[in-house]
Design an enzyme around this catalytic site. Structure first.
Site, PDB file in Angstrom:
ATOM      1  N   LYS A 184      22.204 -38.001 -18.310  1.00  0.00           N
ATOM      2  CA  LYS A 184      21.036 -38.792 -18.710  1.00  0.00           C
ATOM      3  C   LYS A 184      20.371 -39.295 -17.418  1.00  0.00           C
ATOM      4  CE  LYS A 184      18.999 -42.907 -19.752  1.00  0.00           C
ATOM      5  NZ  LYS A 184      17.705 -42.454 -19.236  1.00  0.00           N
ATOM      6  N   GLY A 236      23.077 -46.948 -10.046  1.00  0.00           N
ATOM      7  CA  GLY A 236      21.943 -47.740 -10.529  1.00  0.00           C
ATOM      8  C   GLY A 236      22.189 -49.211 -10.247  1.00  0.00           C
ATOM      9  N   SER A 237      21.673 -50.042 -11.110  1.00  0.00           N
ATOM     10  CA  SER A 237      21.711 -51.484 -10.853  1.00  0.00           C
ATOM     11  C   SER A 237      23.085 -52.084 -11.199  1.00  0.00           C
ATOM     12  CB  SER A 237      20.623 -52.178 -11.670  1.00  0.00           C
ATOM     13  OG  SER A 237      20.863 -51.974 -13.044  1.00  0.00           O
ATOM     14  N   VAL A 240      23.512 -53.056 -15.166  1.00  0.00           N
ATOM     15  CA  VAL A 240      23.769 -51.913 -16.056  1.00  0.00           C
ATOM     16  C   VAL A 240      25.133 -51.306 -15.735  1.00  0.00           C
ATOM     17  CG1 VAL A 240      23.007 -49.597 -16.721  1.00  0.00           C
ATOM     18  CG2 VAL A 240      21.317 -51.429 -16.460  1.00  0.00           C
ATOM     19  N   GLY A 241      25.440 -51.190 -14.444  1.00  0.00           N
ATOM     20  CA  GLY A 241      26.723 -50.603 -14.036  1.00  0.00           C
ATOM     21  C   GLY A 241      27.904 -51.388 -14.572  1.00  0.00           C
ATOM     22  N   GLU A 258      28.141 -46.597  -8.392  1.00  0.00           N
ATOM     23  CA  GLU A 258      27.462 -46.851  -7.119  1.00  0.00           C
ATOM     24  C   GLU A 258      26.304 -47.776  -7.444  1.00  0.00           C
ATOM     25  OE1 GLU A 258      28.659 -46.222  -4.364  1.00  0.00           O
ATOM     26  OE2 GLU A 258      30.091 -44.631  -4.798  1.00  0.00           O
ATOM     27  N   CYS A 292      19.388 -47.673  -1.798  1.00  0.00           N
ATOM     28  CA  CYS A 292      20.480 -48.636  -1.920  1.00  0.00           C
ATOM     29  C   CYS A 292      21.040 -48.983  -0.549  1.00  0.00           C
ATOM     30  CB  CYS A 292      21.565 -48.075  -2.819  1.00  0.00           C
ATOM     31  SG  CYS A 292      22.017 -46.411  -2.356  1.00  0.00           S
ATOM     32  N   GLU A 388      19.089 -58.550  -3.565  1.00  0.00           N
ATOM     33  CA  GLU A 388      18.462 -57.276  -3.238  1.00  0.00           C
ATOM     34  C   GLU A 388      17.044 -57.211  -3.798  1.00  0.00           C
ATOM     35  OE1 GLU A 388      19.831 -53.697  -5.281  1.00  0.00           O
ATOM     36  OE2 GLU A 388      19.825 -52.668  -3.361  1.00  0.00           O
TER      37      GLU A 388
HETATM   38  P1  NDP Z   1      19.084 -49.017 -13.683  1.00  0.00           P
HETATM   39  O1  NDP Z   1      20.469 -49.501 -13.604  1.00  0.00           O
HETATM   40  O2  NDP Z   1      18.137 -49.731 -14.557  1.00  0.00           O
HETATM   41  O3  NDP Z   1      19.035 -47.502 -14.209  1.00  0.00           O
HETATM   42  C1  NDP Z   1      19.897 -46.513 -13.746  1.00  0.00           C
HETATM   43  C2  NDP Z   1      20.159 -45.517 -14.872  1.00  0.00           C
HETATM   44  O4  NDP Z   1      20.857 -46.160 -15.939  1.00  0.00           O
HETATM   45  C3  NDP Z   1      18.886 -44.946 -15.494  1.00  0.00           C
HETATM   46  O5  NDP Z   1      19.120 -43.621 -15.865  1.00  0.00           O
HETATM   47  C4  NDP Z   1      18.708 -45.816 -16.721  1.00  0.00           C
HETATM   48  O6  NDP Z   1      17.909 -45.240 -17.722  1.00  0.00           O
HETATM   49  C5  NDP Z   1      20.148 -45.957 -17.171  1.00  0.00           C
HETATM   50  N1  NDP Z   1      20.392 -47.075 -18.056  1.00  0.00           N
HETATM   51  C6  NDP Z   1      19.646 -48.203 -18.232  1.00  0.00           C
HETATM   52  N2  NDP Z   1      20.241 -49.007 -19.138  1.00  0.00           N
HETATM   53  C7  NDP Z   1      21.370 -48.390 -19.536  1.00  0.00           C
HETATM   54  C8  NDP Z   1      22.414 -48.723 -20.449  1.00  0.00           C
HETATM   55  N3  NDP Z   1      22.429 -49.872 -21.133  1.00  0.00           N
HETATM   56  N4  NDP Z   1      23.439 -47.850 -20.613  1.00  0.00           N
HETATM   57  C9  NDP Z   1      23.468 -46.696 -19.924  1.00  0.00           C
HETATM   58  N5  NDP Z   1      22.500 -46.316 -19.058  1.00  0.00           N
HETATM   59  C10 NDP Z   1      21.470 -47.160 -18.854  1.00  0.00           C
HETATM   60  O7  NDP Z   1      18.640 -48.919 -12.183  1.00  0.00           O
HETATM   61  P2  NDP Z   1      17.244 -48.487 -11.582  1.00  0.00           P
HETATM   62  O8  NDP Z   1      16.750 -47.257 -12.203  1.00  0.00           O
HETATM   63  O9  NDP Z   1      16.366 -49.663 -11.627  1.00  0.00           O
HETATM   64  O10 NDP Z   1      17.686 -48.102 -10.065  1.00  0.00           O
HETATM   65  C11 NDP Z   1      17.608 -48.995  -8.987  1.00  0.00           C
HETATM   66  C12 NDP Z   1      18.932 -49.718  -8.732  1.00  0.00           C
HETATM   67  O11 NDP Z   1      19.972 -48.795  -8.491  1.00  0.00           O
HETATM   68  C13 NDP Z   1      18.872 -50.603  -7.517  1.00  0.00           C
HETATM   69  O12 NDP Z   1      19.419 -51.857  -7.804  1.00  0.00           O
HETATM   70  C14 NDP Z   1      19.723 -49.913  -6.454  1.00  0.00           C
HETATM   71  O13 NDP Z   1      20.360 -50.766  -5.586  1.00  0.00           O
HETATM   72  C15 NDP Z   1      20.680 -49.122  -7.269  1.00  0.00           C
HETATM   73  N6  NDP Z   1      21.021 -47.865  -6.580  1.00  0.00           N
HETATM   74  C16 NDP Z   1      22.255 -47.735  -5.995  1.00  0.00           C
HETATM   75  C17 NDP Z   1      22.600 -46.601  -5.306  1.00  0.00           C
HETATM   76  C18 NDP Z   1      23.965 -46.408  -4.691  1.00  0.00           C
HETATM   77  O14 NDP Z   1      24.293 -45.306  -4.294  1.00  0.00           O
HETATM   78  N7  NDP Z   1      24.801 -47.430  -4.585  1.00  0.00           N
HETATM   79  C19 NDP Z   1      21.655 -45.496  -5.153  1.00  0.00           C
HETATM   80  C20 NDP Z   1      20.403 -45.721  -5.817  1.00  0.00           C
HETATM   81  C21 NDP Z   1      20.113 -46.875  -6.492  1.00  0.00           C
HETATM   82  P3  NDP Z   1      16.347 -45.624 -17.848  1.00  0.00           P
HETATM   83  O15 NDP Z   1      15.711 -45.198 -16.586  1.00  0.00           O
HETATM   84  O16 NDP Z   1      15.917 -44.854 -19.028  1.00  0.00           O
HETATM   85  O17 NDP Z   1      16.283 -47.107 -18.052  1.00  0.00           O
END
Ligand code: NDP
Length: 491
Positions: A184, A236-237, A240-241, A258, A292, A388
C-alpha cells in the site's frame, strides 16, 4: 520547460495489481493525483480501494506463497535481475512520474530509479549467498545449523518522499527471500507506485506474488490488521508507525518501522568550512527538506558560529526554488498544500518564540506548494529544535565546547542520523561511539546512504526489528530455525 515538454505517455493508468491482474475496482470512488508544482495540471486518476480490496490482495498473496517459495532462490534472483534491467531502462519514465507527483527534481527522481535497479541486483546476488550458520555440538557426531525460511505474507506500507526507492528497499529483499507482498503506497504518489509494480510484473514476478492496492490510510489499517499478514514493514510518521506496531504485535506478527528524525550536525572549529557549508545546506534543504535524514539542527562550536552562519545564509539565499522538471531547479515544491501549511505554521511559531531569521530564499515561484527555504539561529527553547518539521527549515544553535555539543546532539527523542565536521581523530571517535543515531557521518551530510549498508535508526526513529538494506535486510523477512542433526546407528 512547459507542459508540452512532458511526455504524458509515461504516466501509467491508475490501477491495483491483484493476483497478476490490473484492476480499477473503486469501492471508495476515484481520486486525482496532483502535481504540486502545477496544481492546474492533475497527473492522473486512480481507484480508491477499501478493506475488501486489501483482503482480496492478501488472499492472492496467500495463494501464491507456496509456489513462490518453492521456486527457489536462483529463479527468484533471475526475476529480480530482470527487474533491475527494467528499472534502468525505464529510469526516465519513472523519474518523470515521481517528479510530477512528488515535486522533486528530475535528477533526484532518476537517481531513485537507478538505485532501485542497484537494489534489485544486490538483493538478487545476496539471495545466492548462504545465511546459514554452523555451531559445534556437545554431542559427538552431531551438527547444529541454522536454516532460514520465508516469513510469510508481507505487508509493505510506504511514504511519498522517496516514492521509488523506499518501496524497492522493502519489496526486493522480501521477494528475494521467498515472500509474497501486498503493498500500500502513499496517496500522494499512487501512479509512481503503479509504474514500479509494472516493472516487477513485467520482469516476471508471478501472479499474486506482488500485489499493489491503492487507497487511503484506513485501507492500510485493514491490511495490517489482517491475521494472514505475517509481517509489516513500514516507513512514515511516528504516530501511524506506532499504531501499526500495536496492531501487528498484538496478534504476534512481526513489524519493522522507519519513522521520523531530528538529525544533528556538529561543526567544530577545525572543520573544512567549504565542505561543511555545502553538506549542511544540502542536508537541510535538499529534497525540500522532506527527508527523514534531513539536517534539522546545526550545532556550531565556539567561534566558528558566525562565519558558518554567514556562509550558510549566503548559500541558502542563492538556492533556486522551482518546478522539479526545470533543469535549473535545486529545490522543488513541498508535496502538498497540507504539507506546506504545516511548514508555514512551524516557521511562524519559531518566529513567535524568538528565532532569528538569518536567510530566506528569494525568487520563489507563486503556487500553493512552493516554500522558501529558511535558516534560523536560536536556542533549545524553540519548538522547531525539538519537533520534526518536514520541510526546508533548519536552525543553527551555538555551544561553547565539545561536551556540550555531543550532549545537545543526543538531546532528542529521535536517533536516525547525525554528522560531525572535524579533522580531529578524537572527536571523530567520540562521534562514532557516542552519538545515539543509526547512521553517523564524519565530514558528510546527515542525508544519503548506500544500498549495500544497513539503514535504520535508534530511539523513536525506528522499531526493534533488523535494519533495512544491506546484508541485514533479509533478517526481517525470514524465520530462523535451529536444526540439530546427528546420524543414527548403522543397522
Ligand atoms: P504517514 O505516516 O502519514 O504515511 C505513511 C504511509 O502510511 C502512507 O502510505 C499512508 O497512507 C499510510 N497510512 C496512513 N495511515 C495509516 C494507518 N492508519 N494504517 C496503515 N497505514 C497508514 O507519513 P507521511 O506520508 O506523512 O510521511 C512523512 C513522515 O514519514 C515523516 O514524519 C518522516 O519523518 C517519515 N519518514 C521516515 C523515513 C525513515 O526512513 N525513517 C523515510 C521517509 C519518511 P496515505 O498516504 O494514504 O495516508
Amino acid at each position: 520547460m512547459n507542459s508540452s515538454d512532458t511526455s504524458l505517455s509515461a504516466v501509467p493508468t491508475g490501477a491495483h495489481l491483484i493476483g497478476g491482474d490490473w484492476s480499477t475496482h473503486a469501492p471508495g470512488g476515484t481520486a486525482t493525483s496532483d502535481n504540486p508544482a502545477r496544481p492546474d495540471e492533475p497527473v492522473g486518476e486512480y481507484p480508491l480501494g477499501d478493506a475488501s480490496t486489501a483482503a482480496d490482495a492478501v488472499s492472492a498473496a496467500v495463494d501464491a506463497q507456496a509456489a513462490w517459495t518453492a521456486l527457489g532462490f536462483g529463479a527468484r534472483a533471475r526475476i529480480l535481475e530482470q527487474a533491475a534491467v527494467l528499472f534502468d531502462a525505464r529510469a526516465d519514465d519513472l523519474a518523470l512520474v515521481a517528479t510530477l507527483e512528488e515535486g522533486k527534481t528530475l535528477p533526484e527522481a532518476r537517481g531513485e530509479a537507478v538505485l532501485s535497479a542497484e537494489t534489485c541486483r544486490y538483493q538478487a546476488g545476496l539471495a545466492k549467498t548462504s545465511t546459514e550458520r554452523i555451531f559445534p555440538s556437545g554431542t559427538p557426531g552431531e551438527t547444529i545449523r541454522t536454516v532460514r525460511s520465508p516469513l510469510g505474507v508481507v505487508g509493505v506500507i510506504t511514504p511519498w518522499n522517496f516514492p521509488i526507492l523506499i518501496p524497492v528497499w522493502k519489496i526486493a529483499p522480501a521477494l528475494a527471500t521467498g515472500n509474497p507482498v501486498v503493498w500500500k503506497p502513499a496517496s500522494n504518489t499512487p501512479l509512481t507506485a503503479v509504474a514500479i509494480a509494472a516493472v516487477f510484473h513485467d520482469a516476471g514476478v508471478p501472479p499474486g506474488v506482488l500485489n499493489l492496492v491503492l487507497g487511503p490510510g484506513s485501507m492500510g489499517g485493514a491490511l495490517v490488521a489482517d491475521e494472514r499478514v505475517d509481517g509489516v514493514t513500514f516507513t512514515g510518521s511516528v504516530g501511524v508507525g506506532h499504531g501499526i506496531r500495536d496492531v501487528v504485535t498484538a496478534r504476534n506478527g512481526r513489524v519493522q518501522l522507519e519513522l521520523g528524525g531530528h538529525n544533528p550536525c556538529i561543526v567544530f572549529p577545525d572543520a573544512d568550512l567549504d565542505m561543511a557549508v555545502a553538506a549542511v545546506v544540502g542536508g537541510a534543504m535538499g529534497a525540500t527538506g522532506q527527508k527523514c535524514t534531513a539536517t534539522r539542527r546545526i550545532i556550531a562550536v565556539g567561534d566558528i558560529h558566525d562565519e558558518l552562519v554567514d556562509r550558510m545564509a549566503a548559500a541558502v539565499s542563492d538556492l533556486k526554488v522551482g518546478d522539479g522538471q526545470d533543469p535549473a531547479t535545486a529545490i522543488g515544491p513541498l508535496v502538498s498544500r497540507g504539507a506546506r501549511a504545516e511548514v508555514v505554521e512551524a516557521i511562524e511559531q519559531a518566529r513567535a518564540e524568538g528565532a532569528e531569521t538569518v536567510a530566506v530564499t528569494e525568487g520563489v515561484p507563486d503556487g500553493p506548494c512552493f516554500q522558501a527555504p529558511t535558516l534560523f539561529v536560536g536556542g533549545t527553547d524553540l519548538t522547531i529544535t525539538r519537533e520534526e518539521v518536514f520541510g526546508p527549515v533548519s536552525t543553527v544553535l551555538r555551544v561553547d565546547d565539545e561536551d556540550e555539543a555531543f550532549a545537545l546532539a543526543n538531546d532528542t527523542e529521535f536517533g536516525l542520523s547525525a554528522s560531525v565536521f572535524t579533522n580531529d581523530l578524537w572527536k571523530m571517535d567520540r562521534a562514532i561511539n557516542e552519538m545515539r543515531a543509526g547512521i553517523v557521518k564524519v565530514n558528510g551530510p546527515t542525508t544519503g546512504s548506500e544500498i549495500h549498508a544497513p539503514f535504520g535508526g535508534d530511539k523513536n526513529s525506528s522499531g526493534h526489528a533488523a535494519r533495512e538494506q544491506g546484508d541485514t535486510a533479509h533478517e526481517f523477512f525470514t524465520r530462523t530455525r535451529t536444526a540439530y542433526i546427528k546420524p543414527g546407528s548403522p543397522r
